[in-house]
Scaffold this active site. Structure first.
Site, short mmCIF file in Angstrom:
data_model
loop_
_atom_site.label_atom_id
_atom_site.label_comp_id
_atom_site.label_asym_id
_atom_site.label_seq_id
_atom_site.Cartn_x
_atom_site.Cartn_y
_atom_site.Cartn_z
N ASP A 272 42.25 56.65 49.38
CA ASP A 272 42.17 55.24 49.03
C ASP A 272 43.61 54.71 49.15
O ASP A 272 44.55 55.50 49.32
CB ASP A 272 41.63 55.12 47.59
CG ASP A 272 41.69 53.69 47.08
OD1 ASP A 272 41.31 52.79 47.83
OD2 ASP A 272 42.13 53.50 45.93
N ASP B 266 45.10 51.23 47.37
CA ASP B 266 45.61 50.59 46.15
C ASP B 266 45.46 51.52 44.95
O ASP B 266 44.40 52.12 44.74
CB ASP B 266 44.83 49.30 45.87
CG ASP B 266 45.09 48.24 46.92
OD1 ASP B 266 46.20 48.19 47.46
OD2 ASP B 266 44.16 47.45 47.21
#
Length: 241
Positions: free
Chosen positions: A8, A10
């Site tokens: 991922d 953020d």
């Protein structure tokens, strides 16, 4: 022997939300209440589209946005981890699946010289219009009830693995590194030889724990991390085996 690392972005690679970091460019570094309150759950990309219009209307230009985005901090140990992966690319394929956008991720990775670490980035496509406004689109359409309407990370992962298989590439293990609620769907797709690495104290870890308490645990192994050095230690063990 090859491993797939799925990241991922953020709160995983960077220690902030890139979409909210851009608000530092806004007048007085904040958004008007009406705009802030216009977000509807599951429709984040449309909301960010309105944020980018607001920034454009207030004369915020591409170079200022880029300067701001490239000050976003990496999570603790992440610079070392990405350096380590870069030195061992023959063992690791590495992709990003993110609800951010192509422009932000590209700026941040290139500024830190990490873009070569990643084989592919799957995120919402963004571009500057002829009038200098940043625009963003949904990554894809899908039929998953669990995910926001613009991105099902399980679908992305499955399609990537299918495409790799067609090219004759299969993986000894998938390592999924994330933090958010939208990372649960792909984690539930992982098999018993794979490993999920949720960030400590974040939504993904809590949701995986809840599933275990409900006696329907995820099939893969789970290893929690707080610094990316924890992830690097695991990968070093993995390639020694």
């Amino acid at each position: 022997m090859k491993f797939l690392l799925v990241f991922d972005f953020d709160h995983t690679i960077v220690d902030e939300n890139s979409d909210t970091w851009i608000v530092k460019c806004a007048p007085e570094k904040k958004l008007p209440n009406g705009l802030r309150n216009s977000y509807q759950p599951g429709h984040w990309t449309e909301y960010m589209g309105r944020v980018f219009v607001y920034l454009g209307d207030n004369g915020v230009k591409e170079d200022e946005m880029k300067r701001t985005m490239t000050t976003i901090p990496f999570t603790a140990g992440m610079v070392d981890l990405l350096g380590f992966i870069g030195e061992n690319k023959e063992l690791f394929d590495c992709i990003i699946v993110s609800d951010s956008n192509t422009v932000f991720i590209d700026w941040i990775l290139k500024a830190a010289d990490f873009h070569k670490v990643f084989d592919e980035v799957f995120t919402n496509p963004a571009a500057f219009s002829s009038t200098g406004y940043l625009t963003v689109q949904n990554f894809h359409a899908h039929h998953c009830a669990k995910c926001p309407k613009n991105l099902c990370k399980r679908k992305v992962l499955k399609e990537f693995l299918d495409k790799q298989l067609e090219r004759g590439v299969s993986y000894t293990q998938i390592v999924y590194i994330g933090d958010g609620g939208n990372d649960l769907c792909p984690v539930m797709f992982l098999k018993k030889d794979d490993i999920a690495m949720p960030r400590q104290g974040y939504t993904l870890e809590k949701k995986i724990s809840q599933l275990a308490q409900d006696l329907s645990p995820v099939e893969c192994s789970v290893l929690v991390w707080s610094s990316a050095i924890d992830i690097m230690s695991y990968l070093k063990l993995l390639i020694k085996e």
